[in-house]
Design a protein around this motif. Structure first.
Motif, PDB file in Angstrom:
ATOM      1  N   MET A   1       0.846  -1.214   0.000  1.00  0.00           N
ATOM      2  CA  MET A   1       0.000   0.000   0.000  1.00  0.00           C
ATOM      3  C   MET A   1       0.876   1.256   0.000  1.00  0.00           C
ATOM      4  O   MET A   1       1.774   1.392   0.826  1.00  0.00           O
ATOM      5  N   ALA A   2       0.588   2.146  -0.937  1.00  0.00           N
ATOM      6  CA  ALA A   2       1.464   3.295  -1.163  1.00  0.00           C
ATOM      7  C   ALA A   2       1.617   4.173   0.071  1.00  0.00           C
ATOM      8  O   ALA A   2       2.727   4.564   0.436  1.00  0.00           O
ATOM      9  N   ALA A   3       0.511   4.477   0.742  1.00  0.00           N
ATOM     10  CA  ALA A   3       0.575   5.356   1.915  1.00  0.00           C
ATOM     11  C   ALA A   3       1.452   4.744   2.998  1.00  0.00           C
ATOM     12  O   ALA A   3       2.297   5.416   3.596  1.00  0.00           O
ATOM     13  N   ALA A   4       1.294   3.435   3.204  1.00  0.00           N
ATOM     14  CA  ALA A   4       2.082   2.755   4.242  1.00  0.00           C
ATOM     15  C   ALA A   4       3.559   2.782   3.881  1.00  0.00           C
ATOM     16  O   ALA A   4       4.408   3.049   4.739  1.00  0.00           O
ATOM     17  N   ASP A   5       3.862   2.520   2.615  1.00  0.00           N
ATOM     18  CA  ASP A   5       5.265   2.514   2.182  1.00  0.00           C
ATOM     19  C   ASP A   5       5.902   3.885   2.371  1.00  0.00           C
ATOM     20  O   ASP A   5       7.030   3.998   2.849  1.00  0.00           O
ATOM     21  N   ALA A   6       5.187   4.932   1.999  1.00  0.00           N
ATOM     22  CA  ALA A   6       5.740   6.281   2.117  1.00  0.00           C
ATOM     23  C   ALA A   6       6.007   6.634   3.578  1.00  0.00           C
ATOM     24  O   ALA A   6       7.035   7.244   3.899  1.00  0.00           O
ATOM     25  N   VAL A   7       5.109   6.238   4.466  1.00  0.00           N
ATOM     26  CA  VAL A   7       5.291   6.555   5.884  1.00  0.00           C
ATOM     27  C   VAL A   7       6.443   5.738   6.467  1.00  0.00           C
ATOM     28  O   VAL A   7       7.255   6.240   7.253  1.00  0.00           O
ATOM     29  N   ALA A   8       6.563   4.470   6.019  1.00  0.00           N
ATOM     30  CA  ALA A   8       7.678   3.627   6.479  1.00  0.00           C
ATOM     31  C   ALA A   8       9.006   4.194   5.968  1.00  0.00           C
ATOM     32  O   ALA A   8      10.003   4.228   6.704  1.00  0.00           O
ATOM     33  N   ALA A  54       0.657   5.781  11.000  1.00  0.00           N
ATOM     34  CA  ALA A  54       1.859   5.852  11.829  1.00  0.00           C
ATOM     35  C   ALA A  54       2.755   4.640  11.603  1.00  0.00           C
ATOM     36  O   ALA A  54       2.282   3.499  11.574  1.00  0.00           O
ATOM     37  N   ALA A  55       4.047   4.903  11.430  1.00  0.00           N
ATOM     38  CA  ALA A  55       5.073   3.851  11.419  1.00  0.00           C
ATOM     39  C   ALA A  55       5.732   3.875  12.793  1.00  0.00           C
ATOM     40  O   ALA A  55       6.079   4.944  13.299  1.00  0.00           O
ATOM     41  N   VAL A  56       5.882   2.705  13.394  1.00  0.00           N
ATOM     42  CA  VAL A  56       6.308   2.650  14.793  1.00  0.00           C
ATOM     43  C   VAL A  56       7.294   1.499  15.007  1.00  0.00           C
ATOM     44  O   VAL A  56       7.190   0.454  14.355  1.00  0.00           O
ATOM     45  N   ALA A  57       8.227   1.704  15.935  1.00  0.00           N
ATOM     46  CA  ALA A  57       9.100   0.617  16.390  1.00  0.00           C
ATOM     47  C   ALA A  57       9.333   0.791  17.888  1.00  0.00           C
ATOM     48  O   ALA A  57       9.276   1.904  18.402  1.00  0.00           O
ATOM     49  N   ARG A  58       9.571  -0.338  18.566  1.00  0.00           N
ATOM     50  CA  ARG A  58       9.842  -0.268  20.008  1.00  0.00           C
ATOM     51  C   ARG A  58      11.275   0.169  20.289  1.00  0.00           C
ATOM     52  O   ARG A  58      12.172  -0.028  19.475  1.00  0.00           O
ATOM     53  N   ARG A  59      11.482   0.741  21.466  1.00  0.00           N
ATOM     54  CA  ARG A  59      12.812   1.018  21.992  1.00  0.00           C
ATOM     55  C   ARG A  59      12.906   0.368  23.372  1.00  0.00           C
ATOM     56  O   ARG A  59      11.892   0.035  23.970  1.00  0.00           O
ATOM     57  N   THR A  60      14.120   0.252  23.870  1.00  0.00           N
ATOM     58  CA  THR A  60      14.286  -0.414  25.171  1.00  0.00           C
ATOM     59  C   THR A  60      14.884   0.516  26.215  1.00  0.00           C
ATOM     60  O   THR A  60      15.157   0.098  27.334  1.00  0.00           O
ATOM     61  N   ASP A  61      15.088   1.805  25.855  1.00  0.00           N
ATOM     62  CA  ASP A  61      15.839   2.694  26.744  1.00  0.00           C
ATOM     63  C   ASP A  61      14.975   3.751  27.430  1.00  0.00           C
ATOM     64  O   ASP A  61      15.490   4.756  27.923  1.00  0.00           O
ATOM     65  N   GLY A  62      13.651   3.557  27.442  1.00  0.00           N
ATOM     66  CA  GLY A  62      12.788   4.501  28.160  1.00  0.00           C
ATOM     67  C   GLY A  62      12.594   5.830  27.459  1.00  0.00           C
ATOM     68  O   GLY A  62      12.175   6.807  28.071  1.00  0.00           O
ATOM     69  N   VAL A  63      12.873   5.856  26.161  1.00  0.00           N
ATOM     70  CA  VAL A  63      12.720   7.101  25.397  1.00  0.00           C
ATOM     71  C   VAL A  63      11.553   6.952  24.408  1.00  0.00           C
ATOM     72  O   VAL A  63      11.381   5.893  23.804  1.00  0.00           O
ATOM     73  N   ALA A 390     -18.496   5.832   4.217  1.00  0.00           N
ATOM     74  CA  ALA A 390     -18.295   5.084   5.472  1.00  0.00           C
ATOM     75  C   ALA A 390     -17.145   4.097   5.317  1.00  0.00           C
ATOM     76  O   ALA A 390     -17.223   3.160   4.526  1.00  0.00           O
ATOM     77  N   SER A 391     -16.091   4.326   6.064  1.00  0.00           N
ATOM     78  CA  SER A 391     -14.827   3.607   5.855  1.00  0.00           C
ATOM     79  C   SER A 391     -14.456   2.763   7.068  1.00  0.00           C
ATOM     80  O   SER A 391     -15.151   2.784   8.078  1.00  0.00           O
ATOM     81  N   ALA A 392     -13.334   2.050   6.942  1.00  0.00           N
ATOM     82  CA  ALA A 392     -12.924   1.118   7.997  1.00  0.00           C
ATOM     83  C   ALA A 392     -12.353   1.840   9.205  1.00  0.00           C
ATOM     84  O   ALA A 392     -11.817   2.942   9.094  1.00  0.00           O
ATOM     85  N   GLY A 393     -12.455   1.201  10.358  1.00  0.00           N
ATOM     86  CA  GLY A 393     -11.850   1.709  11.576  1.00  0.00           C
ATOM     87  C   GLY A 393     -10.360   1.385  11.629  1.00  0.00           C
ATOM     88  O   GLY A 393      -9.758   0.966  10.623  1.00  0.00           O
ATOM     89  N   ALA A 394      -9.753   1.584  12.795  1.00  0.00           N
ATOM     90  CA  ALA A 394      -8.305   1.439  12.952  1.00  0.00           C
ATOM     91  C   ALA A 394      -7.843   0.033  12.571  1.00  0.00           C
ATOM     92  O   ALA A 394      -8.512  -0.954  12.850  1.00  0.00           O
ATOM     93  N   ARG A 395      -6.685  -0.034  11.921  1.00  0.00           N
ATOM     94  CA  ARG A 395      -6.188  -1.318  11.431  1.00  0.00           C
ATOM     95  C   ARG A 395      -4.690  -1.252  11.150  1.00  0.00           C
ATOM     96  O   ARG A 395      -4.133  -0.163  10.999  1.00  0.00           O
ATOM     97  N   ARG A 396      -4.086  -2.442  11.017  1.00  0.00           N
ATOM     98  CA  ARG A 396      -2.673  -2.499  10.628  1.00  0.00           C
ATOM     99  C   ARG A 396      -2.576  -2.481   9.116  1.00  0.00           C
ATOM    100  O   ARG A 396      -3.339  -3.181   8.443  1.00  0.00           O
ATOM    101  N   LEU A 397      -1.651  -1.694   8.584  1.00  0.00           N
ATOM    102  CA  LEU A 397      -1.483  -1.623   7.129  1.00  0.00           C
ATOM    103  C   LEU A 397      -0.307  -2.464   6.655  1.00  0.00           C
ATOM    104  O   LEU A 397      -0.304  -2.988   5.548  1.00  0.00           O
ATOM    105  N   ALA A 398       0.736  -2.548   7.469  1.00  0.00           N
ATOM    106  CA  ALA A 398       1.941  -3.272   7.042  1.00  0.00           C
ATOM    107  C   ALA A 398       2.715  -3.746   8.254  1.00  0.00           C
ATOM    108  O   ALA A 398       2.517  -3.232   9.348  1.00  0.00           O
TER     109      ALA A 398
END
Ligand code: ADP
Ligand code: MG
Length: 398
Positions: A1-8, A54-63, A390-398
């Protein structure tokens, strides 16, 4: 999906590594049921095709690092254990508030990097704030394996907005963003969050719902919102019920009679004057009933019948709750004159958006032209008009 790729890709550019996933959460428009969610009542929102991604990743250092591609600000870096309600941080308070609420609820959280961008117009009453909160909550809940349901995420997001950002909103916006389904409106009982997906296929009936964003936001809004809530609470107290939701429509006249004269004029109720409280009660009890009438019409395959209910709802918001404004009234009036089936302001009022039910094609064009022309003639900036699909609610794109 183009939007997901651009955000990633943008995440990768900002932070120097790839995100763990990409999520989306929509804005919403409420078909009917206004100021009912702060009275434990019914609402009927639908999700818009406009989303926060939103593109997201976890961190382990409390930031916690957050970045929005839509504001001219760099990456905002916060220490997770220093997050506290009212600590500011501008737009970043929305994702930070979600992290704070997750931790408050006892969930583990060791940090995250987040980059987002949104197509939900901001400050237009279309819940760009809820889209931001819900996309953050969903991404973090999935990455951290918290096993939270979408309604649980919505409640957490509402807590972030209420307690952390400091906006006393009801739960409709977050529930709509989290739980709406494509092709449906969400009949939500805000007392216990029970809900039903109501088929909302206007195209099959040759109809369209237009959103008209007036692009105005009157400063008056915030104080008035709190005042209306306080007035509704005073009305419930005077009637001896926990919330106005408990007043059945069949008892409305009786309730209004009880509120006139005796109880209120003795000054036993703090807050707005008695006459205002009566009007607020009439609006809230009436709008709860209008939600039920709207759903009955939709279920009966008569969406055209919804038009007059919308317009009646607008009159109630304008005359009883008094939260409309000249620009919103102009949308309703010009739409009506151009042959719309019905129209009303949506959201908190004092600006923001209206919804207009129209016949597809020529009907939509005529209304768009009429509203745009009326705004020009009145010297207002041009409104933004677009169809609410009327569109879909929150979901994972990638
Ligand atoms: P609404 O929810 O009706 O759009 P709000 O005032 O509740 O209006 O929320 C708007 C706020 O949400 C903005 O002022 C901003 O702080 C935040 N916001 C919304 N979208 C974005 C975005 N794409 N990037 C950064 N902040 C955003
Ligand atoms: Mg908002």
């Amino acid at each position: 999906m183009a939007a997901a790729d651009a955000v990633a890709d943008e995440f990768q550019r900002l932070y120097g590594y790839a995100p763990e996933g990409v999520w989306a959460a929509p804005g919403r428009v409420n078909l009917i049921g206004e100021y009912t969610d702060v009275n434990d009542g019914f609402v009927l929102p639908l999700a818009l095709p406009h989303t926060a991604v939103a593109a997201v990743a976890r961190r382990t250092d409390g930031v916690l690092r957050v970045h929005s591609g839509d504001v001219g600000q760099g990456v905002v870096e916060l220490r997770v254990d220093a997050l506290a309600p009212g600590s500011g941080a501008g737009w970043a308070a929305y994702p930070a508030g979600v992290v704070w609420a997750l931790r408050e609820a006892g969930h583990p959280f060791t940090g995250a990097d987040l980059h987002l961008t949104s197509t939900v117009p901001t400050g237009a009453g279309l819940s760009s704030s809820a889209a931001l909160e819900v996309v953050t909550a969903l991404a973090l809940a999935e990455l951290y394996g918290l096993g939270l349901t979408h309604p649980e995420l919505a409640v957490l997001a509402q807590r972030a907005e209420n307690a952390y950002v400091g906006v006393p909103c009801g739960v409709m916006d977050q529930m709509a963003s989290a739980c709406c389904a494509e092709g449906h409106a969400l009949h939500l009982d805000t007392r216990d969050l029970t809900r039903r997906q109501v088929p909302f296929d206007l195209a099959a009936h040759g109809l369209q719902l237009l959103v008209v964003d007036t692009r105005v936001r009157h400063a008056l809004g915030d104080g008035a919102y709190a005042e209306r809530r306080a007035g509704c609470e005073a009305g419930a107290r005077a009637l001896g019920v926990r919330t106005l939701r408990e007043v059945p429509y069949a008892h409305l006249l009786d309730a209004l009679a009880r509120l006139s004269g005796t109880v209120l004029s003795r000054g036993t109720t703090p807050g707005p004057p008695p006459e205002e409280i009566r009007r607020y009660v009439r609006h809230v009890v009436g709008d709860n009933h209008r939600v039920e009438r709207t759903i009955a019409l939709l279920d009966a395959g008569d969406p055209r019948g919804v038009g007059p209910v919308l317009t009646e709802g607008h009159r109630s918001l304008r005359d009883d709750l008094r939260v409309s404004c000249p620009e919103l009234d102009l949308v309703v009036q010009a739409s009506d004159a151009a042959g719309a089936l019905g129209a009303r302001m949506t959201g908190g009022g004092f600006g923001g958006s209206a919804v207009v039910l129209v016949e597809s094609g020529g009907g939509a064009d005529a209304v768009t032209e009429a509203v745009t022309g009326a705004f020009a003639a009145a010297g207002h900036a041009p409104p933004r008009v677009f169809p609410a699909v009327a569109s879909a609610g929150a979901r994972r794109l990638a």
